[in-house]
Scaffold this active site. Structure first.
Site, PDB file in Angstrom:
ATOM      1  N   GLU A 339       0.825  -1.207   0.000  1.00 26.36           N
ATOM      2  CA  GLU A 339       0.000   0.000   0.000  1.00 26.36           C
ATOM      3  C   GLU A 339       0.863   1.262   0.000  1.00 26.36           C
ATOM      4  O   GLU A 339       0.630   2.196   0.764  1.00 26.36           O
ATOM      5  CB  GLU A 339      -0.956  -0.005   1.200  1.00 26.36           C
ATOM      6  CG  GLU A 339      -1.915  -1.186   1.161  1.00 26.36           C
ATOM      7  CD  GLU A 339      -2.990  -1.151   2.232  1.00 26.36           C
ATOM      8  OE1 GLU A 339      -2.728  -0.616   3.320  1.00 26.36           O
ATOM      9  OE2 GLU A 339      -4.086  -1.655   1.961  1.00 26.36           O
ATOM     10  N   ASP A 413      -8.311  -8.942   3.795  1.00 26.91           N
ATOM     11  CA  ASP A 413      -8.082  -7.841   4.721  1.00 26.91           C
ATOM     12  C   ASP A 413      -9.119  -7.779   5.842  1.00 26.91           C
ATOM     13  O   ASP A 413      -9.992  -6.915   5.813  1.00 26.91           O
ATOM     14  CB  ASP A 413      -8.094  -6.521   3.939  1.00 26.91           C
ATOM     15  CG  ASP A 413      -7.396  -5.405   4.694  1.00 26.91           C
ATOM     16  OD1 ASP A 413      -7.000  -5.651   5.841  1.00 26.91           O
ATOM     17  OD2 ASP A 413      -7.248  -4.311   4.122  1.00 26.91           O
ATOM     18  N   GLU A 441     -12.766  -2.257  11.959  1.00 26.12           N
ATOM     19  CA  GLU A 441     -12.737  -1.479  10.718  1.00 26.12           C
ATOM     20  C   GLU A 441     -13.804  -1.942   9.725  1.00 26.12           C
ATOM     21  O   GLU A 441     -14.437  -1.126   9.069  1.00 26.12           O
ATOM     22  CB  GLU A 441     -11.346  -1.608  10.095  1.00 26.12           C
ATOM     23  CG  GLU A 441     -11.247  -0.992   8.714  1.00 26.12           C
ATOM     24  CD  GLU A 441      -9.864  -1.171   8.075  1.00 26.12           C
ATOM     25  OE1 GLU A 441      -8.958  -1.754   8.704  1.00 26.12           O
ATOM     26  OE2 GLU A 441      -9.704  -0.718   6.925  1.00 26.12           O
TER      27      GLU A 441
END
Ligand code: BDP
Length: 748
Positions: A339, A413, A441
Site C-alpha cells: 500500500e 483484509d 474497521e
C-alpha cells in the site's frame, strides 16, 4: 390564572413563606411525612434490590465489585492474610493488585504479613522471593518465565493457597488469575492449577500516529499523549498495563504500521522509553513500527537499500541507541512494499533481505523483527488474495532466526469472514505470527455489537491439513506443527482515549478475547465470553446465559447483514463505513467493490476455483479440493471461491438469490433480537452502561437494515429477480443509497 396541577410544583415560582420557626403548617407537615415515607420505602427497596451504581466502563473487567455475603465469607477464609513480597516493582504490582481486588471483592483488606501465622493465608512468590514457597519445593518445571501454579497447600501445618512461579511476572499473572477466579465465583478449595502461555509474543499493535490520530480507531484519540511525554506519564498508562497484564499480553507496538520515521528520532525514542518504564513492571515490552526508508528520511543517507553497508550500519547504530534507552526493547514491526510503503523491493531486494538486515541490527540485543505478509503489489495483475502467498512461500527458510512473518488471519483484509490465510502451514521453515484486527474497521466500528472471539476461534481451529489432519492454524502459530521456538500473535488494538477505552463496552470483550486467545489459542470463545460477561457486568446466570448466547451469534449476524455467503470488501470507499457494493473505477481494480463481487446478470462471486484464479491451489488437499467444489465448499465461503448463477440451488433448497436476501434479513432480525434481549437485562446492569449499549444496539439495527436494503437494491439490478415472498423491498431507491456520503467518518 389557574393554579398549577399538583405534582408539577417544580414549575411554581416560590415565594418566601414566613411562619413560626419549629411549627410546620399542616400541608407542609403532610408533605414532609410523605417524603419521609417515600425515602424509607426507597431505602428498603435499595436494601432488597441491589442497584448497580452508574459506571462508565473505565474499569473494564477489573471492576472488583463486592461478592455476595456468603461468597465473600468463603473468600475471606481463603485469604485471611496476604504473604507477598514487595521488593521489586513487579512484586509490588502483584501485591497491590491483589489488595485492590480483595478489598473490592471481599470488602476487607487482608493486610500483608511477612510469614504465615494463621490458617487461610494467600502466599505469593517465587522460590527466590519467598522462603515459604522455597520450602514447599513445588514443581515449577516447564512453566517458563511466565507460567504459574495456584495450589491449595499446607504451610507450616496451616492451610494456605499459593501462587507460585519461576519469576515475578509469573506471580503477577497468577495474581490476576486468582482474582479472576474470585470474580467469576470459582471454588477456592482444593486448588491445583498450572498454566503457562502457549505463545511467546502476545502483542497489541497500535495503529496510532504521532498526532494522536488512530488509523482505524473508533475510540477517540491515541492514548499516547506524545506531546506531554516523557515528562507527563498519564496514570492511565498504568491502567493500560494492568488490563493487558491481566490477560497476559506482554508487548505493545506503539505506532502505526504506516509509520513515520520520526518515531525513531531521539526525541520520540525518549518518549517511548518513558512508556516502556511504566509498562516494565507489568511484563510488557515496547516495540516500534519501523519505516523502511528511515535511513534516508532521518539518517541523511541517499538510499535505504538493505544490502548497502551504510544502511546496515545506520540500522545497527539505531538499534544500539534504542537499546541504550530501552534495554528490554522488543523489536521492530515492518510494513514494507505494501500500500505504497517503502521497502526492500524499491532496491530490487527481497522481503527476506529487508527483514534480515533489521534482524541483524536487533539480534545482539535479543530483539525480533515482525515482518508483515500483508502485501499486494501495484503492478501485479494476479488475484489479490493470492499475492502474499506467491511472494512469501519462495522465501521460506531464508529469514534469520529472530524474524517472524506476521500474517493476517485471511488473505484479503480483516473481512467479516474470510477463509484462513493460505500461508498458514505453507512456510514450514519460518515462524508465522498471527495478526488479528481487534478494532472493527470492517465490522461496524464501535457501535455494532460484534463479538470477535468466534471469528478468532474459527480461524485458529481451521485445519490447514498441511501436515495431515489436525494441522490447525493454532498449531501453526503455537509452533507445534513445525517445531518453532519463536511464536506469537498480534491484535490491532481498539484502544483510544474514550473513557471506556474501546469505544463501546462490548468492544472491550474483543480486547479481552484477543488477550485470552493469545495466551491460549486453543481456548473456547464461549468460555471466554462467559468470563468477560461475569467480570464486566454480573455473575447472575439469568444475565450471563442470554448475554453469552447473544455475543456468540453476533459475528455471524454481522456477516449476514453485511457480506453474506462469502461476499467481501463491499464497504464504503476509504473509510469502510456502511455498504457500497457499487464502488468501481479509481486507481486500482482491487480497491473497488465490483472487483470482489463480480455480479453480472448471470451470477455473482469471485471465481477463485481451479477454473478461475486458482487461489484454491494455495491450500493443501483436501482443503483445496473442498474449496474448489461449489457443492462442497462451506456455503459461508461460496462466493469467496465461486462465481455462481443466481438460480444456484443452496442447501436450504432456496435459490442463491433468495438465500442471499434471506441472509441479509436474518442478520437484521438477529440485531433486533439482541435489542430485545438487552432490554430485558436492565435489572442486572447499571443504568449508564445499560443505556449506552441499548443506544448502540439501536444504531446497529438501523445500520444493519441499511446494509440489507442498499445491498438488495443494488444486487437486484443484476439478479433481475423478485424478492422472495414476505421480504420487504428496500424503502429507498438505489440512487438514494448511492448518494449517501460520509466525509468525516472516523478512523480514516
Ligand atoms: C487495511 C487498513 C489500512 C491498513 C492496512 C494494513 O484499511 O488502514 O494500513 O490494512 O494492515 O485494512 O496495513
Amino acid at each position: 390564572m389557574l393554579p398549577l396541577t399538583r405534582g408539577s410544583d417544580e414549575h411554581v415560582i416560590r415565594r418566601p413563606v414566613h411562619h413560626r420557626r419549629g411549627a410546620l403548617r399542616p400541608a407542609l407537615a403532610a408533605r414532609v411525612q410523605r417524603a419521609v415515607l417515600g425515602i424509607a420505602c426507597w431505602l428498603l427497596l435499595a436494601a432488597v434490590v441491589p442497584r448497580a451504581q452508574a459506571e462508565d466502563g473505565y474499569d473494564l473487567w477489573l471492576r472488583y465489585r463486592p461478592l455476595d455475603a456468603a461468597q465473600a465469607q468463603t473468600g475471606r477464609s481463603h485469604v485471611a492474610q496476604l504473604v507477598a513480597p514487595a521488593a521489586t516493582p513487579t512484586q509490588r504490582a502483584a501485591r497491590d493488585e491483589l489488595r485492590r481486588g480483595l478489598r473490592g471483592l471481599l470488602g476487607a483488606d487482608p493486610g500483608t504479613a511477612d510469614a504465615v501465622d494463621r490458617a487461610g493465608a494467600l502466599v505469593v512468590g517465587t522460590p527466590a522471593s519467598s522462603a515459604a514457597i522455597a520450602r514447599l519445593g513445588l514443581d515449577l518445571d516447564g512453566l517458563g518465565d511466565e507460567g504459574f501454579v495456584i495450589r491449595s497447600v499446607e504451610v507450616d501445618g496451616r492451610a494456605a493457597t499459593v501462587i507460585a512461579a519461576n519469576s515475578d511476572i509469573g506471580t503477577l499473572y497468577g495474581a490476576f488469575r486468582f482474582l479472576r477466579m474470585l470474580q467469576t465465583r470459582q471454588p477456592l478449595a482444593a486448588l491445583d492449577l498450572r498454566d503457562a502461555p502457549a505463545l511467546d509474543l502476545r502483542l497489541l499493535d497500535h495503529w496510532d500516529n504521532l498526532d494522536r490520530h488512530v488509523e482505524r480507531g473508533y475510540a477517540g484519540q491515541s492514548i499516547w499523549d506524545w506531546h506531554k511525554l516523557p515528562d507527563w506519564r498519564d496514570p492511565r498508562y498504568t491502567d493500560y498495563a494492568r488490563a493487558n497484564a491481566s490477560l497476559g499480553i506482554n508487548g505493545t507496538v506503539l505506532n502505526n504500521v504506516n509509520a513515520s520515521a520520526q518515531s525513531l528520532t531521539p526525541m520520540y525514542l525518549e518518549k517511548a522509553a518513558a512508556l516502556a518504564g511504566v509498562f516494565r513492571p507489568y511484563g510488557i515490552r515496547v516495540y516500534l513500527s519501523a519505516r523502511f526508508s528511515a535511513p534516508r528520511e532521518i539518517g541523511g543517507l541517499d538510499t535505504a537499500d538493505p544490502l548497502d553497508p551504510r544502511v546496515r550500519r545506520w540500522w545497527r547504530d539505531k538499534a544500539d541507541e534504542i537499546y541504550r534507552l530501552i534495554p528490554d526493547f522488543g523489536g521492530f514491526l515492518v510494513k514494507a512494499n505494501s500500500e505504497g510503503q517503502p521497502g526492500p523491493q524499491d532496491y530490487g531486494r527481497t522481503h527476506a533481505d529487508g527483514a534480515n538486515m533489521l534482524a541483524d541490527a536487533v539480534a545482539p540485543h535479543g530483539g525480533v523483527v515482525m515482518w508483515r505478509a500483508f502485501v499486494y503489489s501495484h503492478e501485479e495483475p494476479e488475484d489479490r488474495a493470492k499475492q502474499a502467498y506467491s511472494e512469501f512461500v519462495p522465501l521460506d527458510g531464508q529469514f534469520r532466526e529472530n524474524v517472524m512473518v506476521q500474517v493476517k488471519n485471511g488473505a484479503i483484509d480483516f473481512q467479516p469472514r474470510e477463509p484462513f490465510h493460505p500461508l498458514f502451514g505453507a512456510m514450514p521453515d519460518t515462524p508465522l505470527m498471527m495478526e488479528f484486527q481487534i478494532t472493527k474497521e470492517y465490522l461496524g466500528f464501535a457501535t455494532h455489537l460484534v463479538y470477535l472471539g468466534t471469528l478468532f476461534e474459527e480461524v485458529l481451529e481451521a485445519d490447514t491439513y498441511q501436515q495431515g489432519k489436525g494441522s490447525t492454524v493454532a498449531k501453526v502459530i503455537d509452533g507445534s506443527l513445525h517445531g518453532h521456538g519463536l511464536t506469537g500473535m498480534a491484535g490491532v488494538a481498539n484502544i483510544g482515549s474514550d473513557r471506556n477505552w474501546s469505544g463501546s463496552i462490548f468492544d472491550q470483550a474483543n480486547w479481552y478475547a484477543f488477550g485470552r486467545l493469545a495466551w491460549d489459542p486453543h481456548a473456547s470463545a464461549r468460555a471466554i465470553a462467559g468470563d468477560w460477561a461475569r467480570m464486566t457486568f454480573s455473575n447472575d446466570d439469568g444475565f450471563v446465559g442470554p448475554v453469552v448466547d447473544m455475543m456468540m451469534g453476533s459475528r455471524q449476524a454481522a456477516v449476514d447483514y453485511m457480506t453474506p455467503l462469502g461476499l467481501h470488501h463491499l464497504m464504503g470507499e476509504g473509510h469502510h463505513y456502511g455498504p457500497a457494493p457499487w464502488v468501481e473505477g479509481g486507481p486500482r481494480a482491487d480497491w473497488t467493490s465490483v472487483y470482489y463481487h463480480r455480479a453480472t446478470p448471470e451470477g455473482i462471486g469471485f471465481d477463485r476455483s481451479s477454473g478461475g484464479s486458482d487461489a484454491v491451489a494455495q491450500y493443501a488437499d483436501p482443503v483445496a479440493r473442498v474449496f474448489d467444489d461449489p457443492k462442497q465448499v462451506p456455503e459461508d465461503l461460496l462466493l469467496w471461491f465461486h462465481h455462481v448463477p443466481w438460480d444456484w440451488r443452496m442447501r436450504s433448497g432456496r435459490t442463491l438469490w433468495d438465500e442471499l436476501v434471506h441472509r441479509y434479513s436474518r442478520g437484521v432480525a438477529y440485531v433486533r433480537g439482541m435489542r430485545e434481549t438487552w432490554s430485558g437485562l436492565a435489572p442486572y446492569v447499571d443504568a449508564e452502561r445499560h443505556a449506552e449499549v441499548a443506544a448502540f444496539l439501536a444504531i446497529q439495527e438501523q445500520e444493519a437494515q441499511w446494509w440489507r436494503d442498499a445491498s438488495i437494491a443494488y444486487f437486484r439490478t443484476f439478479s433481475q429477480r423478485p424478492l422472495p415472498e414476505g421480504e420487504a423491498p428496500p424503502p429507498e431507491s438505489l440512487e438514494h443509497y448511492r448518494s449517501l456520503s460520509f466525509p468525516f467518518a472516523p478512523g480514516n
